[in-house]
Structures are given as C-alpha cells and as structure tokens.
Design a protein around this motif. Structure first.
Motif, PDB file in Angstrom:
ATOM      1  N   MET A  76     -12.655   5.460 -59.254  1.00  0.00           N
ATOM      2  CA  MET A  76     -11.352   4.879 -58.573  1.00  0.00           C
ATOM      3  C   MET A  76     -10.718   5.629 -57.339  1.00  0.00           C
ATOM      4  SD  MET A  76      -9.992   1.914 -58.928  1.00  0.00           S
ATOM      5  CE  MET A  76      -9.182   0.622 -59.779  1.00  0.00           C
ATOM      6  N   SER A  77     -10.853   7.170 -57.456  1.00  0.00           N
ATOM      7  CA  SER A  77     -10.358   7.989 -56.627  1.00  0.00           C
ATOM      8  C   SER A  77     -10.878   7.746 -55.239  1.00  0.00           C
ATOM      9  CB  SER A  77     -10.605   9.355 -56.950  1.00  0.00           C
ATOM     10  OG  SER A  77     -11.801   9.722 -57.214  1.00  0.00           O
ATOM     11  N   ARG A  78     -12.251   7.435 -55.007  1.00  0.00           N
ATOM     12  CA  ARG A  78     -12.750   7.013 -53.813  1.00  0.00           C
ATOM     13  C   ARG A  78     -12.321   5.919 -53.144  1.00  0.00           C
ATOM     14  NH1 ARG A  78     -16.923   7.983 -50.215  1.00  0.00           N
ATOM     15  NH2 ARG A  78     -18.509   6.331 -49.530  1.00  0.00           N
ATOM     16  N   PHE A  79     -12.107   4.777 -53.842  1.00  0.00           N
ATOM     17  CA  PHE A  79     -11.386   3.684 -53.306  1.00  0.00           C
ATOM     18  C   PHE A  79      -9.744   4.040 -52.920  1.00  0.00           C
ATOM     19  CE2 PHE A  79      -8.446   0.367 -53.949  1.00  0.00           C
ATOM     20  CZ  PHE A  79      -8.881  -0.721 -53.194  1.00  0.00           C
ATOM     21  N   ARG A  80      -9.071   4.652 -53.689  1.00  0.00           N
ATOM     22  CA  ARG A  80      -7.911   5.064 -53.417  1.00  0.00           C
ATOM     23  C   ARG A  80      -7.747   5.924 -52.168  1.00  0.00           C
ATOM     24  NH1 ARG A  80      -5.346   7.078 -58.445  1.00  0.00           N
ATOM     25  NH2 ARG A  80      -4.446   4.933 -58.679  1.00  0.00           N
ATOM     26  N   ALA A  81      -8.831   6.891 -51.617  1.00  0.00           N
ATOM     27  CA  ALA A  81      -8.779   7.721 -50.632  1.00  0.00           C
ATOM     28  C   ALA A  81      -9.172   6.803 -49.433  1.00  0.00           C
ATOM     29  CB  ALA A  81     -10.040   8.831 -50.717  1.00  0.00           C
ATOM     30  N   ILE A  82     -10.057   5.969 -49.552  1.00  0.00           N
ATOM     31  CA  ILE A  82     -10.209   4.941 -48.346  1.00  0.00           C
ATOM     32  C   ILE A  82      -9.206   3.925 -48.118  1.00  0.00           C
ATOM     33  CG2 ILE A  82     -11.739   2.772 -47.651  1.00  0.00           C
ATOM     34  CD1 ILE A  82     -14.208   4.060 -49.479  1.00  0.00           C
ATOM     35  N   TRP A  83      -8.411   3.707 -49.088  1.00  0.00           N
ATOM     36  CA  TRP A  83      -7.237   2.680 -48.945  1.00  0.00           C
ATOM     37  C   TRP A  83      -6.088   3.596 -48.319  1.00  0.00           C
ATOM     38  CZ3 TRP A  83      -2.350   3.116 -51.355  1.00  0.00           C
ATOM     39  CH2 TRP A  83      -1.459   1.859 -51.173  1.00  0.00           C
ATOM     40  N   GLN A  84      -5.975   4.963 -48.732  1.00  0.00           N
ATOM     41  CA  GLN A  84      -4.869   5.713 -48.038  1.00  0.00           C
ATOM     42  C   GLN A  84      -5.184   6.135 -46.608  1.00  0.00           C
ATOM     43  OE1 GLN A  84      -2.047   6.792 -49.748  1.00  0.00           O
ATOM     44  NE2 GLN A  84      -1.445   7.325 -47.313  1.00  0.00           N
ATOM     45  N   ALA A  85      -6.568   6.072 -46.405  1.00  0.00           N
ATOM     46  CA  ALA A  85      -6.774   6.611 -44.749  1.00  0.00           C
ATOM     47  C   ALA A  85      -6.636   5.182 -43.968  1.00  0.00           C
ATOM     48  CB  ALA A  85      -8.449   6.792 -44.738  1.00  0.00           C
ATOM     49  N   SER A  86      -6.900   4.097 -44.534  1.00  0.00           N
ATOM     50  CA  SER A  86      -6.794   2.800 -43.723  1.00  0.00           C
ATOM     51  C   SER A  86      -5.410   2.649 -43.705  1.00  0.00           C
ATOM     52  CB  SER A  86      -7.395   1.728 -44.677  1.00  0.00           C
ATOM     53  OG  SER A  86      -6.972   0.322 -44.123  1.00  0.00           O
ATOM     54  N   LEU A  87      -4.415   2.826 -44.635  1.00  0.00           N
ATOM     55  CA  LEU A  87      -3.033   2.703 -44.520  1.00  0.00           C
ATOM     56  C   LEU A  87      -2.464   3.710 -43.582  1.00  0.00           C
ATOM     57  CD1 LEU A  87      -0.427   1.504 -45.927  1.00  0.00           C
ATOM     58  CD2 LEU A  87      -0.245   3.336 -47.446  1.00  0.00           C
ATOM     59  N   ASN A  88      -2.807   4.981 -43.589  1.00  0.00           N
ATOM     60  CA  ASN A  88      -2.385   5.949 -42.612  1.00  0.00           C
ATOM     61  C   ASN A  88      -2.779   5.394 -41.050  1.00  0.00           C
ATOM     62  OD1 ASN A  88      -1.471   7.696 -44.541  1.00  0.00           O
ATOM     63  ND2 ASN A  88      -3.249   8.840 -44.629  1.00  0.00           N
ATOM     64  N   ALA A  89      -4.088   4.981 -40.841  1.00  0.00           N
ATOM     65  CA  ALA A  89      -4.379   4.598 -39.550  1.00  0.00           C
ATOM     66  C   ALA A  89      -3.523   3.298 -39.338  1.00  0.00           C
ATOM     67  CB  ALA A  89      -5.893   4.025 -39.573  1.00  0.00           C
ATOM     68  N   THR A  90      -3.143   2.471 -40.173  1.00  0.00           N
ATOM     69  CA  THR A  90      -2.247   1.286 -39.578  1.00  0.00           C
ATOM     70  C   THR A  90      -1.076   1.743 -39.387  1.00  0.00           C
ATOM     71  OG1 THR A  90      -3.669  -0.179 -41.365  1.00  0.00           O
ATOM     72  CG2 THR A  90      -1.478  -0.830 -40.706  1.00  0.00           C
ATOM     73  N   LYS A  91      -0.284   2.669 -40.024  1.00  0.00           N
ATOM     74  CA  LYS A  91       1.002   3.329 -39.953  1.00  0.00           C
ATOM     75  C   LYS A  91       1.030   3.818 -38.423  1.00  0.00           C
ATOM     76  CE  LYS A  91       2.703   4.280 -44.428  1.00  0.00           C
ATOM     77  NZ  LYS A  91       2.903   5.363 -45.410  1.00  0.00           N
ATOM     78  N   LYS A  92      -0.226   4.836 -38.090  1.00  0.00           N
ATOM     79  CA  LYS A  92      -0.110   5.365 -36.726  1.00  0.00           C
ATOM     80  C   LYS A  92      -0.360   4.331 -35.718  1.00  0.00           C
ATOM     81  CE  LYS A  92      -2.762   8.740 -34.200  1.00  0.00           C
ATOM     82  NZ  LYS A  92      -3.915   9.928 -34.311  1.00  0.00           N
ATOM     83  N   ALA A  93      -0.849   3.413 -36.026  1.00  0.00           N
ATOM     84  CA  ALA A  93      -1.303   2.280 -34.884  1.00  0.00           C
ATOM     85  C   ALA A  93       0.041   1.508 -34.766  1.00  0.00           C
ATOM     86  CB  ALA A  93      -2.302   1.243 -35.345  1.00  0.00           C
ATOM     87  N   LEU A  94       0.949   1.170 -35.775  1.00  0.00           N
ATOM     88  CA  LEU A  94       2.200   0.584 -35.494  1.00  0.00           C
ATOM     89  C   LEU A  94       3.029   1.448 -34.879  1.00  0.00           C
ATOM     90  CD1 LEU A  94       2.415  -1.289 -38.905  1.00  0.00           C
ATOM     91  CD2 LEU A  94       1.793  -2.347 -36.777  1.00  0.00           C
ATOM     92  N   THR A  95       2.994   2.768 -34.809  1.00  0.00           N
ATOM     93  CA  THR A  95       4.109   3.665 -34.357  1.00  0.00           C
ATOM     94  C   THR A  95       3.773   4.074 -32.755  1.00  0.00           C
ATOM     95  OG1 THR A  95       2.961   5.548 -35.282  1.00  0.00           O
ATOM     96  CG2 THR A  95       4.939   4.391 -36.415  1.00  0.00           C
ATOM     97  N   TRP A  96       2.561   3.684 -32.389  1.00  0.00           N
ATOM     98  CA  TRP A  96       2.248   4.088 -30.976  1.00  0.00           C
ATOM     99  C   TRP A  96       3.263   3.386 -30.016  1.00  0.00           C
ATOM    100  CZ3 TRP A  96      -3.895   2.504 -31.080  1.00  0.00           C
ATOM    101  CH2 TRP A  96      -4.549   3.500 -31.603  1.00  0.00           C
ATOM    102  N   LYS A  97       3.293   4.344 -29.025  1.00  0.00           N
ATOM    103  CA  LYS A  97       4.221   3.950 -27.888  1.00  0.00           C
ATOM    104  C   LYS A  97       3.509   3.568 -26.642  1.00  0.00           C
ATOM    105  CE  LYS A  97       7.433   7.424 -29.484  1.00  0.00           C
ATOM    106  NZ  LYS A  97       7.685   8.704 -29.308  1.00  0.00           N
ATOM    107  N   ALA A  98       3.911   2.811 -25.866  1.00  0.00           N
ATOM    108  CA  ALA A  98       3.107   2.323 -24.670  1.00  0.00           C
ATOM    109  C   ALA A  98       2.288   3.831 -23.770  1.00  0.00           C
ATOM    110  CB  ALA A  98       3.773   1.547 -23.600  1.00  0.00           C
ATOM    111  N   GLU A  99       3.430   4.624 -23.994  1.00  0.00           N
ATOM    112  CA  GLU A  99       2.755   5.813 -22.913  1.00  0.00           C
ATOM    113  C   GLU A  99       1.908   6.705 -23.720  1.00  0.00           C
ATOM    114  OE1 GLU A  99       6.996   6.730 -24.805  1.00  0.00           O
ATOM    115  OE2 GLU A  99       6.059   5.230 -23.626  1.00  0.00           O
ATOM    116  N   ASP A 100       1.767   6.486 -24.907  1.00  0.00           N
ATOM    117  CA  ASP A 100       0.587   7.024 -25.741  1.00  0.00           C
ATOM    118  C   ASP A 100      -0.873   6.235 -25.288  1.00  0.00           C
ATOM    119  OD1 ASP A 100       2.339   8.714 -27.019  1.00  0.00           O
ATOM    120  OD2 ASP A 100       2.366   7.218 -28.797  1.00  0.00           O
ATOM    121  N   LEU A 101      -0.871   5.120 -25.086  1.00  0.00           N
ATOM    122  CA  LEU A 101      -2.082   4.362 -24.603  1.00  0.00           C
ATOM    123  C   LEU A 101      -2.433   4.387 -23.192  1.00  0.00           C
ATOM    124  CD1 LEU A 101      -1.163   1.122 -26.492  1.00  0.00           C
ATOM    125  CD2 LEU A 101      -2.444   2.984 -27.166  1.00  0.00           C
TER     126      LEU A 101
END
Length: 192
Positions: free
Chosen positions: A1-26
């Motif tokens: 279960m911990s491997r699934f949890r690590a993958i899920w957490q990495a995906s969640l972190n990537a999604t949060k980062k994508a949602l907080t990008w500003k236009a100037e970051d791109l």
C-alpha cells in the motif's frame, strides 16, 4: 500500500504545482546568461585549441583579469602562419586559435531564444562565433565550412569563439601577430 500512496502523493503534488503556475512561469525571460566571465570558476568551463595541435605555432590563453572596465575574460595569444619542422601532420599553413566551451551537462535548451549575444571588446580582428540561431554556421579550425547541417536550438552542446590570421570582414586586421579580446558575457536573447 505504501508504494501506491507514494505514487498518489507525487501525482497530487504535481497537480497542485500545475494549478499554482503563473503565466510568467511558462514564458521564459527575454534574456538568459549562458556564461558570465567574472570569476576564475568560469575558466573551468572552457577549453583552448589552436593550430599547435596539428604542427602550427599559434598559441592562446584565457584568463580572468581586471581590465580597467571591470573583471572580464581575456582571450589572447599569437597567430602564426608557420608550421613546425618535422610535424607528423601534412599541413602547409596555420594561423588559428579558439576557445570552446566544455560540454554542458547533457545540453542547454535555447529553443525559446533566437539570438546569442556576446559583450566583448576586440582588437580589430574578426572573431567567429555563431550569433543568430536560425542562421547557424558550422566552423572548423577558425573557418566557416560549407555543410548541410541544421541547428537544433533545444539541444545545444557547446559554443566557441575563434580567430583566424587570414580572412574576416573587409577592413579587419589580418595576418600573423598578437590578438586579444575581452569578454564580459554570453547570453541568449528572445527578440519577439
């Protein structure tokens, strides 16, 4: 279960980062320093070459110096058209020196830029370096070569600056003798 949890957490972190990008970051900045010749550490990123590798008698050096206008890289030396006696290379003339960057860690991505700019102070000689990325000109031994090569600005492996005793733009200093150019920086520019 911990491997699934690590993958899920990495995906969640990537999604949060994508949602907080500003236009100037791109959008990359309009200029990006590639080399800044203001310390001795910068010299470790460069390799010198000359016709002496083939039996010629030209020589070059690269130093960091206080030029009176600040700390700069100083690429200097002497261009000779002579060839050493008994050279194993079958050359009849010489007269070139250059400095080539050591390979980047992998490559440098300059796809967002259209020009390479150098801030330097020359001595009246023509120095060869590729400037507009869209009109890349391959060089060898201080001369532009006629080859059907296409530049991929997203995968730049290195850069160089060279000088040749013969040729250059009309009115430029030519022939054997000393050369010197002070280099402040090299950067990529985006003009549009």
């Amino acid at each position: 279960m911990s491997r699934f949890r690590a993958i899920w957490q990495a995906s969640l972190n990537a999604t949060k980062k994508a949602l907080t990008w500003k236009a100037e970051d791109l959008i990359p900045p309009t200029e990006r320093y590639i080399f800044n010749f203001n310390s001795r550490e910068e010299l470790k990123k460069w390799h010198l070459y000359s016709d002496s590798e083939y039996g010629g008698l030209s020589s070059a050096s690269l130093e960091i110096a206080d030029t009176g206008n600040g700390i700069k890289g100083v690429f200097s030396g002497n261009l000779s058209l002579d060839v050493s006696e008994g050279s194993k290379w079958n050359i009849t003339r010489s007269g070139f020196c250059g400095m080539r960057s050591k390979k980047f860690d992998g490559f440098i991505d300059l796809d967002a830029y259209d020009t390479i700019a150098l801030k330097l102070k020359g001595d009246g000689r023509s120095y060869i370096s590729t400037i507009p990325l869209a009109r890349y000109l391959p060089t060898w031994r201080g001369n532009v070569i006629d080859a059907d090569l296409e530049m991929n600005p997203s995968r730049v492996l290195g850069m160089s600056l060279s000088v040749n005793a013969d040729g250059g733009v009309p009115g430029a200093k030519t022939g054997p003798g000393d050369f010197r150019v002070e280099i402040d920086w090299i950067k990529a520019l985006r003009s549009v």
